[in-house]
Write an enzyme that holds these catalytic residues in place. Sequence first.
Site, short mmCIF file in Angstrom:
data_model
loop_
_atom_site.label_atom_id
_atom_site.label_comp_id
_atom_site.label_asym_id
_atom_site.label_seq_id
_atom_site.Cartn_x
_atom_site.Cartn_y
_atom_site.Cartn_z
N ASN A 131 -45.63 0.90 51.15
CA ASN A 131 -47.08 0.92 50.98
C ASN A 131 -47.75 0.64 52.33
OD1 ASN A 131 -49.76 0.50 50.35
ND2 ASN A 131 -49.36 -0.89 48.64
N HIS A 148 -52.11 7.11 46.00
CA HIS A 148 -51.74 5.97 46.84
C HIS A 148 -50.30 5.57 46.50
CE1 HIS A 148 -51.72 2.18 48.79
NE2 HIS A 148 -51.69 1.50 47.67
N CYS A 205 -56.36 -0.78 49.76
CA CYS A 205 -55.58 0.45 49.55
C CYS A 205 -56.45 1.64 49.14
CB CYS A 205 -54.50 0.22 48.50
SG CYS A 205 -53.27 -0.97 49.05
#
Length: 336
Positions: free
Chosen positions: A289, A259, A118
């Site tokens: 996500n 994020h 990520c």
Amino acid sequence: MPSPPRKTAKITAVGKYLPEKILTNFDLEKMMDTTDEWIRTRTGIIERHIVADGEATSHMATKAAEEVLRKRQIGADEIDCIIIATMTPDMIFPSTAALVQHQLGASKAWGFDLSAACSGFLFALDTGARMIQSGQYQKLLVVGADTMSSILDYTDRSTSILFGDGAGAVLLEPCEDGREGIIDSILRTDGIGSDSLYMEAGGSLHPASAETVANKQHYLRQDGRSVFKYAVKWMAEVSAELAARNGLKSKDIQLFIPHQANKRIIDASAERLGLSEDQVLSNIDRYANTTAATIPLGMADAIDQKRLKPGDNVLLAAFGAGFTWGAMYIRWGEVL
Ligand code: COA
């Protein structure tokens, strides 16, 4: 004698791609023992995009990159280098960058994949910025793209509800006077997290076999509570450290693009920085996500929503498997 201006790398165009198919929390209710209410309140997610059959990371990355070229009105042959941040490459090799180079027709570009889960886009953007600063490159594509649906176990309600597919791309170019662009960053890695978020098999330690498939070792596994704890602490800490060392008070930050892993992680980081809701980009409700794609997708949405203007101070932050995490300070310019 005054020191010469420090050249920076600036973002000049942003592109995004999301697959057409949408998977809502209500769809997931029909697939596993979960509820829209649980997912919404624990994560902030309402729906996510999922690739069509046969669609993979390179295809999404190419579409996002094509939008960048279109907006900037340049040909693919003007690109010097392509960096693809992904943890779901089409194949282990060749690199997704090689596939995207070919699909784009970027005849003069070389490229490589960067794996930092990520935090991948942040790490790739920093790498690309250094390459621009070296003076050797003029137009460099940085793409964050992930097909998370390809590694999710849709019988595991604790992981599969969290992720979606997508891609975002930016073009980096030199800014000779250093007045805008990527000003500063702090990046970190700590393998303490390697058993908290991982995909066990398919690599050199556990090559694919009938047994690894039977044991479901080709799916993402996660200790959600541990990841949550570290993400809240370290993403907030690094963001605060970067803001402080650049003399940025909360009122000086026009937009924080973190994020998008969990709305509660985003809110905790924003609170630590003393930011109000209008200073924070959140699109986790629609995309979930998307791993390496969350930050460029956030930039693309911020541009579409006219939330950014030249001179704005933008703070990026990420946290992911590894663990990997970091923050970046950008002085925004004219971005298409
Ligand atoms: N639907 C309904 N119930 C669920 C569920 C779902 N999709 N997933 C888990 N539950 C249940 C659990 O089984 C548990 O039940 P129990 O109390 O009877 O054992 C209960 O909900 C609480 O589980 P817990 O794991 O403590 O929930 P949580 O509040 O920690 O939320 C996550 C779970 C995964 C949403 C949260 O830990 C998280 O976001 N972690 C970080 C994940 C992340 O960011 N990953 C990517 C890193 S970049």
